[in-house]
Design an enzyme around this catalytic site. Structure first.
Site, mmCIF file in Angstrom:
data_model
loop_
_atom_site.group_PDB
_atom_site.id
_atom_site.type_symbol
_atom_site.label_atom_id
_atom_site.label_comp_id
_atom_site.label_asym_id
_atom_site.label_seq_id
_atom_site.Cartn_x
_atom_site.Cartn_y
_atom_site.Cartn_z
ATOM 1 N N GLU A 180 0.816 -1.229 0.000
ATOM 2 C CA GLU A 180 0.000 0.000 0.000
ATOM 3 C C GLU A 180 0.847 1.275 0.000
ATOM 4 O O GLU A 180 0.656 2.149 0.852
ATOM 5 C CB GLU A 180 -0.903 0.031 1.228
ATOM 6 C CG GLU A 180 -2.065 -0.925 1.148
ATOM 7 C CD GLU A 180 -3.101 -0.701 2.241
ATOM 8 O OE1 GLU A 180 -2.847 0.073 3.182
ATOM 9 O OE2 GLU A 180 -4.178 -1.309 2.143
ATOM 10 N N GLU A 372 -5.713 -8.204 0.101
ATOM 11 C CA GLU A 372 -6.370 -7.902 1.380
ATOM 12 C C GLU A 372 -7.826 -7.532 1.166
ATOM 13 O O GLU A 372 -8.157 -6.777 0.246
ATOM 14 C CB GLU A 372 -5.714 -6.711 2.086
ATOM 15 C CG GLU A 372 -4.374 -6.995 2.671
ATOM 16 C CD GLU A 372 -3.810 -5.791 3.421
ATOM 17 O OE1 GLU A 372 -4.592 -5.003 3.981
ATOM 18 O OE2 GLU A 372 -2.579 -5.647 3.418
HETATM 19 C C1 BG6 Z 1 -4.246 -2.253 5.099
HETATM 20 C C2 BG6 Z 1 -2.891 -2.675 5.554
HETATM 21 O O1 BG6 Z 1 -4.195 -0.895 5.108
HETATM 22 O O2 BG6 Z 1 -5.348 -2.486 5.859
HETATM 23 C C3 BG6 Z 1 -2.878 -3.590 6.728
HETATM 24 O O3 BG6 Z 1 -2.117 -3.193 4.507
HETATM 25 C C4 BG6 Z 1 -3.998 -3.218 7.675
HETATM 26 O O4 BG6 Z 1 -1.607 -3.533 7.302
HETATM 27 C C5 BG6 Z 1 -5.322 -3.379 6.957
HETATM 28 O O5 BG6 Z 1 -4.005 -3.937 8.859
HETATM 29 C C6 BG6 Z 1 -6.559 -3.112 7.783
HETATM 30 O O6 BG6 Z 1 -6.432 -1.919 8.468
HETATM 31 P P1 BG6 Z 1 -6.598 -1.843 10.046
HETATM 32 O O7 BG6 Z 1 -6.221 -0.489 10.396
HETATM 33 O O8 BG6 Z 1 -8.030 -2.117 10.317
HETATM 34 O O9 BG6 Z 1 -5.691 -2.881 10.604
#
Ligand code: BG6
Length: 476
Positions: A180, A372
């Site tokens: 990201e 993700e």
């Molecule tokens: C993405 C990242 O931004 O979202 C992760 O690559 C992150 O590292 C994920 O954990 C979810 O975001 P959060 O803040 O809910 O953990």
């Protein structure tokens, strides 16, 4: 059983990263990284001192302990195997391999650790997808060189990449560059270790640092293709999409412009050149890049083999209401009236995923891997030592259906890794309060708790989705 199934080659998996899961920040010869300075809680993004080398305090820094994937990876991976995962995304901590970043020799203990983890993954039949830098850079490089502002860091990064590509050749077939990196716009320090709090022209410094990073990135792609031609490497961008709030042409164009600024990061890695619209953007923001002879050729000749993206939510652009952002991508102050939101205000939009997958494929014509997607919630074990997480089941069901539709649209999507298949420390909250897992991990922000693993309701549900190649999504 219906015949709506994902292609046989499609990989269902789960994803974590070193910074949020590993812990063991002072074990195995690891050096400090920018992530070790991240304090607990929302709103601590600018609260760091790059000269803070105090290793005693772990209470304020949840990432330092993570969920001890470092010490307990076998247990976690056994559980993931039970879940039926076909692939597993994780990251290497750069400072576990080169504790200072500029060391002559790599840290053998760190190299051996990942040997063991990748061997275990391969033994269990879970294909490793490995991110080279997930929000991490050795702290020493920030202290001594000002991180990516200094061209010498290009060489240190290339050396790190060559070291791991040579070492894990044949064990890791899929690599991912920087996690990201478009988040640098919102969180320069946490995304790539760039401290521009005192900069006179933050845009100039940010894009200059990014130029160095993109050259380093292209050199790493070149290195992989030379060292292990059978392996593939992809980029990683948060693509949570942005719509116009209305059909007002001003809003429509601005939403498009904002989306394109996000795609700039993919353009640089997939097309290997500065897109035409950046000329005006740089002029208007007083950015004058120092580009050395040969840089543009390096970028052009070394592009990614596939695209990866995270997708959690969508945003709307409404005139007069600025977009804000967090680690999930851009969020709007204005709310989309057609969507609901999570406890954290992230608007749930499966159709947005189909939209973005089509848009990406149209722009780049490269295979896409969803690295993700998921939903984080405040959760506690109930009297049966489980969590009835129907909201997670609904969230994934609808997003996977959208992926299925995108595949039917003709988009080449070859895999999906659910974020945080077991609970880990959340990035934006810097805390265990926000949980994503199919498996509840009994740790709090201080690393207290039994550490036991408890399966949530979604565990069996996701396993069944994988077993049926997605057919069950359309039935229950
Ligand atoms: C993405 C990242 O931004 O979202 C992760 O690559 C992150 O590292 C994920 O954990 C979810 O975001 P959060 O803040 O809910 O953990």
């Amino acid at each position: 059983m219906n015949n709506q199934r994902f292609p046989d080659s499609f990989l269902f998996g789960g994803a974590i990263c070193a910074m949020q899961a590993e812990g063991g920040f002072d074990q195995g010869g690891r050096g400090l990284s920018n992530g070790d300075l991240r304090k607990k809680g929302l709103g601590t993004f600018n609260d760091f001192d790059i000269n803070n080398e105090d290793r005693e305090n772990t209470d304020d820094y949840s990432f330092r302990k993570g969920v001890n994937f470092y010490g307990r990876y076998k247990e976690y991976l056994a559980e993931m195997h039970e879940l039926g995962l076909q692939c597993f995304r994780m990251s290497i901590s750069w400072s576990r391999i080169f504790p200072n970043g500029d060391d002559e020799e790599p840290n053998e203990e760190g190299l051996k650790y990942y040997d063991d983890v990748f061997d275990e993954l391969n033994r269990l039949g879970m294909e490793p997808f490995v991110t080279l830098s997930h929000f991490e850079i050795p702290l020493h490089l920030v202290q001594k060189y000002n991180g990516w502002m200094d061209r010498r860091v290009i060489g240190f990064y290339e050396k790190y990449c060559r070291t791991v590509f040579e070492r894990y050749k044949g064990k890791v077939r899929y690599w991912i560059t920087f996690n990201e990196i478009n988040n640098v716009v919102s969180f320069p320090f946490w995304a790539i270790g760039l401290d521009i709090r005192d900069s006179k022209n933050p845009m100039q410094d940010m894009y200059q640092a990014l130029h160095h990073l993109f050259v380093a990135n292209a050199l790493s792609i070149k290195a992989l293709h030379e060292i292990d031609p059978a392996a593939k490497i992809g980029d990683m961008t948060s693509v949570s999409t942005i719509y116009a709030y209305s059909c007002n042409p001003d809003e429509v164009f601005e939403a498009f412009r904002q989306r394109r600024l996000k795609y700039f990061f993919i353009d640089m890695q997939a097309k290997g050149e500065y897109p035409y619209q950046m000329k005006r953007f740089f002029e208007e923001n007083n950015v004058e890049l120092k580009i050395e002879d040969g840089d543009l050729e390096i970028l052009k000749n070394n592009t990614v083999d596939y695209i990866t993206c995270s997708y959690y939510q969508s945003a709307v652009y409404k005139e007069g209401e600025a977009l804000t952002s967090d680690t999930g991508g851009f969020r709007s102050k204005a709310k989309n009236p057609y969507l609901t939101a999570t406890q954290w205000g992230w608007q749930i939009d499966p159709k947005g995923l189909r939209f973005v997958l089509n848009e990406l494929y149209e722009r780049y014509h490269l295979p896409i891997f969803i690295s993700e997607n998921g939903v984080g919630m405040i959760e506690k074990l109930d009297e049966n030592n489980t969590v009835i997480d129907d909201y997670r089941i609904e969230y994934i069901r609808n997003h996977l259906k959208a992926v299925y539709e995108a595949i039917r649209d003709g988009v080449d999507v070859f895999g999906y890794t659910y974020w945080g298949p077991f609970d880990i420390v959340a990035a934006s909250a810097g805390s265990m309060e926000k949980r994503y897992g199919f498996v509840f991990v009994d740790y709090d922000d201080y690393g207290n708790g039994s550490g036991k693993l408890f399966r949530k309701k979604s565990f069996d549900w996701y396993r069944h989705v994988i077993d049926t190649r997605g057919a069950s999504l359309f039935e229950d």
